[in-house]
Motif scaffolding. Structure first.
Motif, PDB file in Angstrom:
ATOM      1  N   GLU A   1     -26.557 -23.855 -15.581  1.00  0.00           N
ATOM      2  CA  GLU A   1     -27.559 -24.918 -15.665  1.00  0.00           C
ATOM      3  C   GLU A   1     -26.854 -26.233 -15.384  1.00  0.00           C
ATOM      4  N   THR A   2     -27.247 -26.884 -14.322  1.00  0.00           N
ATOM      5  CA  THR A   2     -26.590 -28.143 -13.950  1.00  0.00           C
ATOM      6  C   THR A   2     -27.480 -29.318 -14.311  1.00  0.00           C
ATOM      7  N   GLU A   3     -26.829 -30.459 -14.589  1.00  0.00           N
ATOM      8  CA  GLU A   3     -27.631 -31.658 -14.902  1.00  0.00           C
ATOM      9  C   GLU A   3     -28.391 -32.115 -13.670  1.00  0.00           C
ATOM     10  N   ALA A   4     -27.719 -32.108 -12.528  1.00  0.00           N
ATOM     11  CA  ALA A   4     -28.387 -32.480 -11.272  1.00  0.00           C
ATOM     12  C   ALA A   4     -29.162 -31.274 -10.758  1.00  0.00           C
ATOM     13  N   PRO A   5     -30.206 -31.484  -9.960  1.00  0.00           N
ATOM     14  CA  PRO A   5     -30.904 -30.327  -9.386  1.00  0.00           C
ATOM     15  C   PRO A   5     -29.900 -29.448  -8.640  1.00  0.00           C
ATOM     16  N   PRO A   6     -29.922 -28.123  -8.880  1.00  0.00           N
ATOM     17  CA  PRO A   6     -28.870 -27.254  -8.305  1.00  0.00           C
ATOM     18  C   PRO A   6     -28.822 -27.333  -6.781  1.00  0.00           C
ATOM     19  N   GLU A   7     -29.953 -27.593  -6.130  1.00  0.00           N
ATOM     20  CA  GLU A   7     -29.969 -27.666  -4.660  1.00  0.00           C
ATOM     21  C   GLU A   7     -29.055 -28.792  -4.163  1.00  0.00           C
ATOM     22  N   THR A   8     -28.933 -29.843  -4.976  1.00  0.00           N
ATOM     23  CA  THR A   8     -28.157 -31.011  -4.508  1.00  0.00           C
ATOM     24  C   THR A   8     -26.658 -30.806  -4.685  1.00  0.00           C
ATOM     25  N   VAL A   9     -26.265 -29.823  -5.516  1.00  0.00           N
ATOM     26  CA  VAL A   9     -24.826 -29.641  -5.750  1.00  0.00           C
ATOM     27  C   VAL A   9     -24.288 -28.312  -5.201  1.00  0.00           C
TER      28      VAL A   9
END
Ligand SMILES: Nc1ncnc2c1ncn2[C@@H]1O[C@H](COP(=O)(O)OP(=O)(O)OP(=O)(O)O)[C@@H](O)[C@H]1O
Length: 325
Positions: A227-235
């Protein structure tokens, strides 16, 4: 290999509904065959076809004979719905079924095998709990010491300890040469018991194989979900690693990780400056096979802690308990 059950090109329709669509399979002597599939897939219809309790198109052979001709003392059947006389005790019920055969097992030992002893054995069927009733029904199916045993969802309603006892009992029967054909909605049960598994979906047998073969063919890779703080698509494109990293289901997914690789993945997250929360490691199992081939969805996951414990190592790079940074 001696084939005890052989079904060829079975078809069964109820009105417009095709419950079995050209199903063929064979089961060898002493094999435990587990049949899985969604509600309405046709599992009970297939059990009924194999036991000659419903007419079907195609051919069925049980112990070398059509199911309606086979010596019934050699076959045991626990139907999905079974309503014995309610004012018989468990002991009377099993004794009654024992009396239907020229030779049978001692009812007391069968009752002991399914865990119905003491007061439970002398309680009217209608006063037993749902799980105890199911145990009594299993006992009735076992009392003739069958060569082939059909069990349609045998452990429904039985508590976890009783379930495990029943699994051990079935293991013992199979080791003694009994052929077992079992349907179940419990993937752990089937994975634990079955030598081979058949997946029925909308009347079609879409896969057959050992649990290991099915998981290897259809289960996908083990993976770490982050679970990432930023949307996973962006990272998802931030990693220059040997792992396949995708954004899926609102999470960042490292594909093909063993527990040993988790530390490396966490270091990659840190190096890439990706803030993250919960990490979940998932190993493919029969549930994944089921989900892939039926298109249904539910989550079957273990935690990183489980994975690390299973591997006997440490994940590393996550000393703060996985809270990220
Ligand atoms: N007697 C019947 N009359 C009409 N339709 C039936 C009959 N028996 C079964 N069906 C239909 O045939 C299909 C297969 O049913 P079946 O009971 O074999 O499924 P199942 O895989 O055992 O389901 P479950 O997991 O819910 O027990 C379903 O669509 C069901 O509605």
């Amino acid at each position: 290999m001696d084939e005890v059950l052989v079904a060829e090109n079975l078809r069964k329709s109820y009105g417009d509904k095709e419950a079995l669509s050209d199903v063929s399979l064979s089961v060898a002597a002493g094999e435990v065959f587990g049949l899985i599939g969604p509600n309405g897939a046709g599992k009970t219809t297939l059990v009924r076809a194999l036991t000659g309790t419903t007419p079907v198109d195609g051919s069925v052979s049980v112990l070398g004979a059509p199911p309606t001709d086979v010596d019934r003392s050699r076959v045991g059947l626990l139907p999905q719905s079974f309503s014995p006389a309610s004012r018989l005790t468990a002991r009377e019920l099993v004794t009654y079924y024992a009396g239907l055969y020229d030779e049978s097992r001692d009812p007391e030992s069968v009752l002991a095998d399914v865990g119905l002893t003491g007061d439970d054995a002398t309680t009217w069927y209608e006063d037993l709990s749902g799980g105890q009733q199911r145990r009594a029904c299993v006992a009735a199916a076992l009392v003739n010491d069958p060569d082939v045993l059909f069990l349609d969802e045998p452990t429904t309603g039985i508590d976890p300890a009783g379930r495990r006892d029943l699994w051990d009992l079935l293991d013992g029967l199979a080791a003694g040469g009994t052929t077992v054909f079992l349907t179940s909605h419990s993937m752990p049960e089937v994975e634990r018991l079955a030598d081979r598994v058949g997946l029925l979906n909308a009347g079609e047998l879409v896969a057959v194989g050992s649990p290991g073969e099915l998981v290897a063919a259809h289960g996908g890779d083990s993976r770490l979900e982050v679970e990432t703080e930023a949307p996973p698509e962006t990272v998802a494109g931030s990693f220059d690693s040997g792992f396949r990293v995708d954004a899926r289901g609102g999470r960042l997914v490292f594909e093909g990780l063993t527990p040993r690789d988790i530390g490396d993945a966490v270091r990659e997250l840190d190096d890439a400056g990706v803030a993250y929360g919960t990490l979940t490691w998932t190993q493919p199992d029969l549930e994944d096979v089921y989900l892939t081939l039926t298109g249904e969805s539910f989550e079957g996951q273990s935690t990183v802690a489980d994975a690390v414990a299973a591997d006997g190592g440490t994940a590393g790079g996550d000393e703060d308990g996985g809270d990220g940074r």
